[in-house]
Scaffold this active site. Structure first.
Site: not given
Ligand code: PXP
Length: 243
Positions: A9, A11-12, A20, A47, A52, A72, A103, A193, A216
């Site tokens: 994933n 996302d982060h 920034r 989301r 993100h 997702e 989540t 998760h 993450h």
């Protein structure tokens, strides 16, 4: 035992980029690197608030990835239109609350049957493999099956959040029981998760799981050892757990 797939994933990577507002670091570059390092697929959560991953990221992931994309999304009309436009390999339907940091818990498929049914049907009709992100509970698995979703993803957050000891063992047992039930009723079972190096092996050892989705921890650890090495170490731990 079948090989356990790793979905990375990204996302982060986008979270850091968005801090920034410029283009760096690029989650698509991270996704390509992850695939090169051994990820079997890429996961990204678009989301509602776009905190993100952005719409443009999804567009580029679809155009540039050679491994499957697992999108997702919350069960909203806006997200459905986006998914049907891009037709990713898979969609994982997740609960989404605007105020949450991540989540926080699984989708209540049992209570949300009537709302969720048309989403599962329309995504499936478009050839997209649908999964439901749920707590490890038989009634959520049975409800997912009755909706016609071929895949479930078990939320491993509660298992990861408690320190190792009897409580974590209880969460692990719930995951094991749910994963066995999923396969018994004909569902492909995934999990994810909060997983990291310290928590992944007992989950990876559950023989009835087909895929883990991890984000993450990998992005955070990459700061210290690099993304490629972090993914390769996670892959190795998963393989050790299965051997
Ligand atoms: N699976 C699902 C369905 C998720 O929503 C998330 C978080 O976006 C993950 C897996 C990955 O969780 P983490 O980033 O904590 O590894």
């Amino acid at each position: 035992m079948t090989k356990l797939r790793l979905g990375v994933n990204v996302d982060h990577v986008a979270t850091v980029r968005n801090a920034r507002g410029g283009p760096h670091p690029d989650p698509v570059r991270a996704a390509l690197m992850a695939a090169e390092a051994g990820a079997d697929g890429i996961t990204a959560h678009l989301r509602e608030d776009r905190r993100h991953i952005s719409d443009a990221d999804i567009e580029r992931l679809m155009a540039e990835l050679s491994v499957p994309l697992n999108l997702e999304m919350a069960a909203t009309e806006e997200m459905l239109v986006i998914a049907l436009r891009h037709k990713p390999h898979a969609v994982c339907i997740v609960p989404e609350k605007r105020e949450e940091r991540t989540t926080e818990g699984g989708l209540d498929v049992a209570a949300g049957h009537n709302h969720l049914a048309p989403f599962v049907r329309r995504l499936s009709d478009a050839g997209i493999r649908v999964s439901m992100f749920i707590e490890a509970e038989a009634r959520q698995l049975d409800a997912s099956k009755s909706l016609g979703a071929p895949v479930v993803e078990l939320h491993t957050g509660a298992y990861c959040e408690v320190p190792s000891g009897p409580e974590r063992e209880r969460h692990l047992l719930r995951l094991q029981t749910a994963a066995a039930h999923a396969v018994k009723i004909g569902l492909e079972c995934h999990a994810g998760h909060g997983l990291g190096y310290d928590t992944v092996k007992p989950v990876a050892a559950i023989a009835t799981l087909a895929e883990l989705n991890i984000g993450h921890f990998l992005v955070g650890e990459a700061i210290f050892t690099g993304f490629t090495q972090t993914i390769q170490r996670m892959r190795a731990l998963m393989d050790e757990a299965r051997s």
